[in-house]
Design a protein around this motif. Structure first.
Motif, PDB file in Angstrom:
ATOM      1  N   GLY A  19      47.241  43.273  42.984  1.00  0.00           N
ATOM      2  CA  GLY A  19      47.749  44.116  41.904  1.00  0.00           C
ATOM      3  C   GLY A  19      46.896  45.344  41.628  1.00  0.00           C
ATOM      4  O   GLY A  19      47.263  46.191  40.825  1.00  0.00           O
ATOM      5  N   HIS A  20      45.758  45.405  42.278  1.00  0.00           N
ATOM      6  CA  HIS A  20      44.880  46.568  42.111  1.00  0.00           C
ATOM      7  C   HIS A  20      43.935  46.684  43.299  1.00  0.00           C
ATOM      8  O   HIS A  20      43.842  45.785  44.124  1.00  0.00           O
ATOM      9  CB  HIS A  20      44.075  46.473  40.806  1.00  0.00           C
ATOM     10  CG  HIS A  20      43.036  45.395  40.833  1.00  0.00           C
ATOM     11  ND1 HIS A  20      43.325  44.061  40.628  1.00  0.00           N
ATOM     12  CD2 HIS A  20      41.707  45.461  41.062  1.00  0.00           C
ATOM     13  CE1 HIS A  20      42.218  43.348  40.724  1.00  0.00           C
ATOM     14  NE2 HIS A  20      41.216  44.164  40.992  1.00  0.00           N
ATOM     15  N   LEU A  21      43.248  47.799  43.340  1.00  0.00           N
ATOM     16  CA  LEU A  21      42.278  48.081  44.390  1.00  0.00           C
ATOM     17  C   LEU A  21      41.091  48.749  43.715  1.00  0.00           C
ATOM     18  O   LEU A  21      41.259  49.603  42.852  1.00  0.00           O
ATOM     19  CB  LEU A  21      42.906  49.034  45.415  1.00  0.00           C
ATOM     20  CG  LEU A  21      41.984  49.752  46.402  1.00  0.00           C
ATOM     21  CD1 LEU A  21      41.449  48.774  47.436  1.00  0.00           C
ATOM     22  CD2 LEU A  21      42.721  50.885  47.084  1.00  0.00           C
ATOM     23  N   VAL A  22      39.886  48.346  44.097  1.00  0.00           N
ATOM     24  CA  VAL A  22      38.668  48.988  43.593  1.00  0.00           C
ATOM     25  C   VAL A  22      37.883  49.452  44.813  1.00  0.00           C
ATOM     26  O   VAL A  22      37.619  48.660  45.720  1.00  0.00           O
ATOM     27  CB  VAL A  22      37.811  48.009  42.752  1.00  0.00           C
ATOM     28  CG1 VAL A  22      36.538  48.690  42.268  1.00  0.00           C
ATOM     29  CG2 VAL A  22      38.614  47.471  41.570  1.00  0.00           C
ATOM     30  N   TYR A  23      37.544  50.748  44.842  1.00  0.00           N
ATOM     31  CA  TYR A  23      36.811  51.258  45.992  1.00  0.00           C
ATOM     32  C   TYR A  23      36.007  52.491  45.614  1.00  0.00           C
ATOM     33  O   TYR A  23      36.228  53.096  44.577  1.00  0.00           O
ATOM     34  CB  TYR A  23      37.761  51.556  47.164  1.00  0.00           C
ATOM     35  CG  TYR A  23      38.560  52.829  47.038  1.00  0.00           C
ATOM     36  CD1 TYR A  23      38.189  53.979  47.748  1.00  0.00           C
ATOM     37  CD2 TYR A  23      39.682  52.911  46.228  1.00  0.00           C
ATOM     38  CE1 TYR A  23      38.919  55.152  47.647  1.00  0.00           C
ATOM     39  CE2 TYR A  23      40.420  54.076  46.126  1.00  0.00           C
ATOM     40  CZ  TYR A  23      40.028  55.189  46.831  1.00  0.00           C
ATOM     41  OH  TYR A  23      40.736  56.350  46.729  1.00  0.00           O
ATOM     42  N   ASN A  24      35.045  52.853  46.475  1.00  0.00           N
ATOM     43  CA  ASN A  24      34.255  54.081  46.329  1.00  0.00           C
ATOM     44  C   ASN A  24      34.976  55.215  47.025  1.00  0.00           C
ATOM     45  O   ASN A  24      35.454  55.064  48.140  1.00  0.00           O
ATOM     46  CB  ASN A  24      32.886  53.953  47.004  1.00  0.00           C
ATOM     47  CG  ASN A  24      31.843  53.422  46.087  1.00  0.00           C
ATOM     48  OD1 ASN A  24      31.340  52.349  46.327  1.00  0.00           O
ATOM     49  ND2 ASN A  24      31.512  54.141  45.051  1.00  0.00           N
ATOM     50  N   ASN A  25      35.014  56.343  46.379  1.00  0.00           N
ATOM     51  CA  ASN A  25      35.657  57.514  46.953  1.00  0.00           C
ATOM     52  C   ASN A  25      34.759  58.189  47.981  1.00  0.00           C
ATOM     53  O   ASN A  25      33.546  58.228  47.831  1.00  0.00           O
ATOM     54  CB  ASN A  25      35.988  58.511  45.837  1.00  0.00           C
ATOM     55  CG  ASN A  25      36.751  59.695  46.340  1.00  0.00           C
ATOM     56  OD1 ASN A  25      37.839  59.553  46.862  1.00  0.00           O
ATOM     57  ND2 ASN A  25      36.178  60.864  46.190  1.00  0.00           N
TER      58      ASN A  25
END
Length: 144
Positions: free
Chosen positions: A13-19
């Motif tokens: 339901g979501h994604l967390v990442y470094n740009n």
């Protein structure tokens, strides 16, 4: 098996990442900020920051114009604009930035101030960025 951004968003339901990249600077800082991307609810709105897929590359840019199931999109630090990005290309929408352990929700007062100061003056920003690009090119010619 390597997980894709689409898989992460569909599965969790979501994604967390470094740009990686400077196209959304100064809002998003390369390698420093964590981005929380959620599944999109269509139609997306003007000024939403969307994660979309162009060919085999993921891009995180802002919607500057809404069409009929298509969007015109640009990075906050870019002078180029991408037309006709289809809803089918959009994977997610930015909901939160985490910087130095502090959460900056997209509906926060701090973000809305940024939006009003930077994003709603796109034409002026375009000319400022274009002038900066010309200045860099002139400096390079002088160095040669």
């Amino acid at each position: 098996m390597k997980s894709t951004f689409e898989h992460e968003i569909n599965e969790h339901g979501h994604l967390v990442y470094n740009n990686v990249g400077i196209s959304m600077y100064p809002l998003i800082r390369q390698y420093r900020d964590l981005l929380v991307i959620k599944k999109p609810k269509f139609p997306c709105k003007k000024y939403d920051i969307v994660l979309f897929k162009r060919d085999d590359k993921y891009v995180l840019h802002r919607i500057i114009e809404v069409g009929n199931k298509t969007y015109t999109i640009a990075g906050d630090n870019c002078i180029s604009v991408e037309h006709n990005v289809a809803e089918s290309q959009i994977i997610g929408v930015l909901k939160e930035i985490v910087r130095d352990g502090k959460q900056i929700p997209i509906n926060s007062k701090k973000y809305k101030i940024y939006l009003n100061l930077i994003c709603k003056i796109f034409i002026l920003r375009y000319f400022l960025l274009a002038a900066r690009k010309i200045k860099w090119k002139l400096k390079e010619k002088i160095k040669r």
